[in-house]
Design an enzyme around this catalytic site. Sequence first.
Site, PDB file in Angstrom:
ATOM      1  N   LYS A 170      -3.354   5.771  -3.551  1.00 11.20           N
ATOM      2  CA  LYS A 170      -3.673   7.075  -4.169  1.00 11.20           C
ATOM      3  C   LYS A 170      -4.526   6.863  -5.408  1.00 11.20           C
ATOM      4  CE  LYS A 170      -1.039   6.675  -8.023  1.00 11.20           C
ATOM      5  NZ  LYS A 170      -1.629   6.457  -9.328  1.00 11.20           N
ATOM      6  N   ASP A 186       6.221   7.839  -7.775  1.00  7.53           N
ATOM      7  CA  ASP A 186       5.052   8.066  -6.907  1.00  7.53           C
ATOM      8  C   ASP A 186       5.411   8.045  -5.422  1.00  7.53           C
ATOM      9  OD1 ASP A 186       3.262   8.249  -8.990  1.00  7.53           O
ATOM     10  OD2 ASP A 186       2.520   6.188  -8.820  1.00  7.53           O
TER      11      ASP A 186
HETATM   12  P1  ATP Z   1       1.555   2.592  -9.792  1.00  2.89           P
HETATM   13  O1  ATP Z   1       0.176   3.159  -9.578  1.00  2.89           O
HETATM   14  O2  ATP Z   1       2.611   3.206  -8.877  1.00  2.89           O
HETATM   15  O3  ATP Z   1       1.966   2.496 -11.207  1.00  2.89           O
HETATM   16  P2  ATP Z   1       0.390   0.022  -9.465  1.00  2.89           P
HETATM   17  O4  ATP Z   1      -0.640   0.251  -8.395  1.00  2.89           O
HETATM   18  O5  ATP Z   1      -0.088   0.023 -10.865  1.00  2.89           O
HETATM   19  O6  ATP Z   1       1.535   1.090  -9.258  1.00  2.89           O
HETATM   20  P3  ATP Z   1       1.664  -1.993  -7.896  1.00  2.89           P
HETATM   21  O7  ATP Z   1       0.549  -2.544  -7.088  1.00  2.89           O
HETATM   22  O8  ATP Z   1       2.601  -1.070  -7.216  1.00  2.89           O
HETATM   23  O9  ATP Z   1       1.099  -1.322  -9.225  1.00  2.89           O
HETATM   24  O10 ATP Z   1       2.437  -3.245  -8.478  1.00  2.89           O
HETATM   25  C1  ATP Z   1       3.105  -3.261  -9.716  1.00  2.89           C
HETATM   26  C2  ATP Z   1       4.064  -4.448  -9.717  1.00  2.89           C
HETATM   27  O11 ATP Z   1       5.130  -4.154  -8.803  1.00  2.89           O
HETATM   28  C3  ATP Z   1       3.446  -5.724  -9.215  1.00  2.89           C
HETATM   29  O12 ATP Z   1       2.991  -6.514 -10.279  1.00  2.89           O
HETATM   30  C4  ATP Z   1       4.558  -6.418  -8.442  1.00  2.89           C
HETATM   31  O13 ATP Z   1       5.185  -7.417  -9.227  1.00  2.89           O
HETATM   32  C5  ATP Z   1       5.601  -5.351  -8.183  1.00  2.89           C
HETATM   33  N1  ATP Z   1       5.809  -5.043  -6.754  1.00  2.89           N
HETATM   34  C6  ATP Z   1       7.005  -4.869  -6.165  1.00  2.89           C
HETATM   35  N2  ATP Z   1       6.864  -4.569  -4.875  1.00  2.89           N
HETATM   36  C7  ATP Z   1       5.554  -4.545  -4.601  1.00  2.89           C
HETATM   37  C8  ATP Z   1       4.805  -4.289  -3.425  1.00  2.89           C
HETATM   38  N3  ATP Z   1       5.381  -4.016  -2.246  1.00  2.89           N
HETATM   39  N4  ATP Z   1       3.447  -4.323  -3.519  1.00  2.89           N
HETATM   40  C9  ATP Z   1       2.860  -4.581  -4.720  1.00  2.89           C
HETATM   41  N5  ATP Z   1       3.536  -4.855  -5.846  1.00  2.89           N
HETATM   42  C10 ATP Z   1       4.872  -4.838  -5.812  1.00  2.89           C
END
Ligand code: ATP
Length: 315
Positions: free
Chosen positions: A11, A141
């Site tokens: 997203k 989210d």
């Molecule tokens: P959001 O936009 O929801 O804040 P994000 O895109 O910034 O999320 P993610 O890619 O979801 O961040 O990852 C954040 C942290 O979550 C990663 O550094 C990782 O350690 C942890 N994590 C746990 N499960 C997952 C997963 N299935 N995929 C990616 N990261 C994960």
Amino acid sequence: MRTYSLLAPAKINLYLEILGDRPDGFHEMAMVMQSVGLADRVQVRANGTDRFQVACNHPDVPIDASNLAYRAATLLAQECPEAFARFGGVDITIDKHIPVGAGLAGGSVNAAAVLVGLDLMWNLGLTQSELQELGARLGSDIPFCISGGTAIATGRGEQLAPLPRIEHLHVLLAKYRSLSVSTAWAYTTYRKQFGEGYIRERDRLDQRRQAVHSGPMVSAIAQHNHQKIAALLHNDLEKIVLPHQPKVAELKAALLAMEPLGVMMSGSGPTVFALAETAEQAQTLQQRLRRQFPDPDLELWVTECMSHGVQVMAQ
Ligand code: ATP
């Protein structure tokens, strides 16, 4: 052994406003969320044991009990012990395409995919809103990631109101592979710097939420007016992340100078996105940005707005 393969799209936030604090320690939000075509593939496969096991092709994704997809499976097993006893554990395989720690909800959409996949595999027959309620316990989210498309998200981000779909709006995503932003850090720092301006009265919070629901971004989406949507892009967290990450600020400035429809950081960053009317325009932006930033650490994707969240691809 039964297997489900799910498409789990990222997203972006077309609009992100932090309204105030909540008694539960989270922030009161008003956001417009949008699914895009860049997606992970998540497979759940019955493994004949009473355990869940995660595998992922991305080195930065934990494969232990902290993985959000693992946590989603565990939560569903706790909530539906009879189904878990009958069908047993699963192997969860995540084919990562969404960059990690990028502000694109990569972890959340993996969890959303596991909820959707296990609901089918275990014949639970849960409604979408029941799945979303479960998802909200793990992350704000996740409810949006389940339904996807275009929606207003308020409360912690888990209260959703669908908006008319956005069609034929193309997106360039740009992220430095080596940069990531902790969502918790971004919100805590925002509170420290801007908390004094938070809305504290319940009436004013309601008014502000209503103003977003009936505001110009929602009208622009209803009118399918891409130029207006682009002009109204907003993200409060840019005030925190851009000064802290000069390379991201530089990237945004470079994209703005190319005069696409609009440019904004997504979520807590550090991904920056640009909107374009056509796929060709988005590809041209990608080529120009690549010429200006030959750094191989900078990753670019051309994608487009999508009208769905998690989808079952095969069974
Ligand atoms: P959001 O936009 O929801 O804040 P994000 O895109 O910034 O999320 P993610 O890619 O979801 O961040 O990852 C954040 C942290 O979550 C990663 O550094 C990782 O350690 C942890 N994590 C746990 N499960 C997952 C997963 N299935 N995929 C990616 N990261 C994960």
